[in-house]
Scaffold this motif. Sequence first.
Motif, PDB file in Angstrom:
ATOM      1  N   LEU A 284       0.820  -1.202   0.000  1.00  0.00           N
ATOM      2  CA  LEU A 284       0.000   0.000   0.000  1.00  0.00           C
ATOM      3  C   LEU A 284       0.858   1.258   0.000  1.00  0.00           C
ATOM      4  O   LEU A 284       1.841   1.345   0.742  1.00  0.00           O
ATOM      5  CB  LEU A 284      -0.898   0.028   1.236  1.00  0.00           C
ATOM      6  N   TYR A 285       0.459   2.222  -0.801  1.00  0.00           N
ATOM      7  CA  TYR A 285       1.007   3.572  -0.713  1.00  0.00           C
ATOM      8  C   TYR A 285      -0.075   4.398  -0.037  1.00  0.00           C
ATOM      9  O   TYR A 285      -1.198   4.513  -0.541  1.00  0.00           O
ATOM     10  CB  TYR A 285       1.335   4.134  -2.092  1.00  0.00           C
ATOM     11  N   VAL A 286       0.253   4.997   1.104  1.00  0.00           N
ATOM     12  CA  VAL A 286      -0.746   5.687   1.917  1.00  0.00           C
ATOM     13  C   VAL A 286      -0.529   7.194   1.887  1.00  0.00           C
ATOM     14  O   VAL A 286       0.533   7.685   2.285  1.00  0.00           O
ATOM     15  CB  VAL A 286      -0.705   5.182   3.377  1.00  0.00           C
TER      16      VAL A 286
ATOM     17  N   ALA B  88      -2.058  -0.865  -4.159  1.00  0.00           N
ATOM     18  CA  ALA B  88      -3.202   0.005  -3.904  1.00  0.00           C
ATOM     19  C   ALA B  88      -2.770   1.337  -3.313  1.00  0.00           C
ATOM     20  O   ALA B  88      -1.847   1.403  -2.496  1.00  0.00           O
ATOM     21  CB  ALA B  88      -4.194  -0.683  -2.958  1.00  0.00           C
ATOM     22  N   LEU B  89      -3.450   2.386  -3.749  1.00  0.00           N
ATOM     23  CA  LEU B  89      -3.295   3.713  -3.157  1.00  0.00           C
ATOM     24  C   LEU B  89      -4.396   3.892  -2.124  1.00  0.00           C
ATOM     25  O   LEU B  89      -5.572   3.641  -2.410  1.00  0.00           O
ATOM     26  CB  LEU B  89      -3.415   4.789  -4.236  1.00  0.00           C
TER      27      LEU B  89
ATOM     28  N   ALA C  81      -3.273   1.293 -10.152  1.00  0.00           N
ATOM     29  CA  ALA C  81      -3.323   0.775  -8.788  1.00  0.00           C
ATOM     30  C   ALA C  81      -4.751   0.817  -8.249  1.00  0.00           C
ATOM     31  O   ALA C  81      -5.539   1.707  -8.610  1.00  0.00           O
ATOM     32  CB  ALA C  81      -2.405   1.594  -7.885  1.00  0.00           C
ATOM     33  N   ASP C  82      -5.104  -0.163  -7.405  1.00  0.00           N
ATOM     34  CA  ASP C  82      -6.387  -0.098  -6.719  1.00  0.00           C
ATOM     35  C   ASP C  82      -6.437   1.192  -5.911  1.00  0.00           C
ATOM     36  O   ASP C  82      -5.401   1.732  -5.507  1.00  0.00           O
ATOM     37  CB  ASP C  82      -6.568  -1.305  -5.793  1.00  0.00           C
ATOM     38  N   TYR C  83      -7.656   1.658  -5.633  1.00  0.00           N
ATOM     39  CA  TYR C  83      -7.813   2.990  -5.047  1.00  0.00           C
ATOM     40  C   TYR C  83      -8.846   2.930  -3.925  1.00  0.00           C
ATOM     41  O   TYR C  83     -10.022   2.638  -4.171  1.00  0.00           O
ATOM     42  CB  TYR C  83      -8.243   3.952  -6.155  1.00  0.00           C
ATOM     43  N   LEU C  84      -8.418   3.178  -2.698  1.00  0.00           N
ATOM     44  CA  LEU C  84      -9.284   3.139  -1.526  1.00  0.00           C
ATOM     45  C   LEU C  84      -9.202   4.470  -0.788  1.00  0.00           C
ATOM     46  O   LEU C  84      -8.148   5.111  -0.775  1.00  0.00           O
ATOM     47  CB  LEU C  84      -8.868   2.009  -0.577  1.00  0.00           C
ATOM     48  N   ALA C  85     -10.298   4.879  -0.159  1.00  0.00           N
ATOM     49  CA  ALA C  85     -10.307   6.101   0.645  1.00  0.00           C
ATOM     50  C   ALA C  85     -11.049   5.846   1.944  1.00  0.00           C
ATOM     51  O   ALA C  85     -12.036   5.101   1.978  1.00  0.00           O
ATOM     52  CB  ALA C  85     -10.969   7.246  -0.115  1.00  0.00           C
ATOM     53  N   THR C  86     -10.559   6.456   3.008  1.00  0.00           N
ATOM     54  CA  THR C  86     -11.173   6.237   4.312  1.00  0.00           C
ATOM     55  C   THR C  86     -12.507   6.933   4.456  1.00  0.00           C
ATOM     56  O   THR C  86     -13.366   6.476   5.223  1.00  0.00           O
ATOM     57  CB  THR C  86     -10.248   6.727   5.442  1.00  0.00           C
ATOM     58  N   ASN C  87     -12.725   8.036   3.745  1.00  0.00           N
ATOM     59  CA  ASN C  87     -13.975   8.780   3.906  1.00  0.00           C
ATOM     60  C   ASN C  87     -14.151   9.786   2.772  1.00  0.00           C
ATOM     61  O   ASN C  87     -13.184  10.205   2.149  1.00  0.00           O
ATOM     62  CB  ASN C  87     -14.008   9.521   5.249  1.00  0.00           C
ATOM     63  N   PRO C  88     -15.410  10.180   2.510  1.00  0.00           N
ATOM     64  CA  PRO C  88     -15.690  11.110   1.415  1.00  0.00           C
ATOM     65  C   PRO C  88     -15.969  12.535   1.885  1.00  0.00           C
ATOM     66  O   PRO C  88     -16.412  13.359   1.074  1.00  0.00           O
ATOM     67  CB  PRO C  88     -16.961  10.513   0.812  1.00  0.00           C
TER      68      PRO C  88
END
Length: 274
Positions: free
Chosen positions: A96-98, A125-126, A150-157
């Motif tokens: 993961l790249y955070v 994943a980013l 890369a897959d793309y995830l976010a903690t909140n919108p």
Amino acid sequence: MPDFARLRAKRLFLLDLDGTLYLDERLFDGAADFLRAIRSRGGTYRFLTNNSSRGAESYVEKLRRLGVEAETSDFLTSVDALIAHLHARGMAEKLLYVCGTQSMKRQLTQAGLRLTDDRDAAVDALVMGFDTELTFQKLEDACILLNRGADYLATNPDWVCPTWYGSVPDCGSVCEMLFRATGRRPHVLGKPQADMPLLALEQTGFLPEQAVLLGDRLYTDIQSGVNAGIDTALMLSGEATLQDAEQSPVKPTWIFRDIRAFLTALQQEAQAKG
């Protein structure tokens, strides 16, 4: 007037923090009394926050500073939802790249996840969080990784995070900026998704009809409760206004001026029961 029969069934109270219980360093009137009232009626609570910039320990310290005793087990954050998501989907070994704070990175590392700051590594994943340590270098790296697929995830919108002087851009605003640059949108894990309230139900053993989610944002807090199939209470002490609630397709079960007003409803329910 709240439906007392419906309110009487509530034992699990899922509470947003910013804009619901406090704003910056100001605890709202009635917040401490409200928490004590929950315990006195045999209930429990969990603090649910989309803020991924710091861990539960810092929230414990803040609440104690504001005069409220708390333990780390009282909290569920969007980082907890992210960790549960990665493990549930077999992504625990992914690199993961955070784009997040050092605190967020420590939480992920402690959960056994693999992180890198090297955009040239084999990043799977980013992950985007509310990054109060954001730099242009991180934004550039994020664009490169997204363009590579890369897959793309976010903690909140969330578009903004409230402060004593107004608001600052939150994770959702940065994700929108990246969308304009790359055309990519993330899979979101925090509110308004149901992950955190469902995790709270799982941890506590309560049924959905025994739970209620309190928050000040329609598009994250209230939508999260709706998505989880539980009742919701909108607090008008933060971002949302009564006009917002009237115009929004997302409808809370109840609307209260603030946490003191909700406490009054609980007290009235107890008197009606007696």
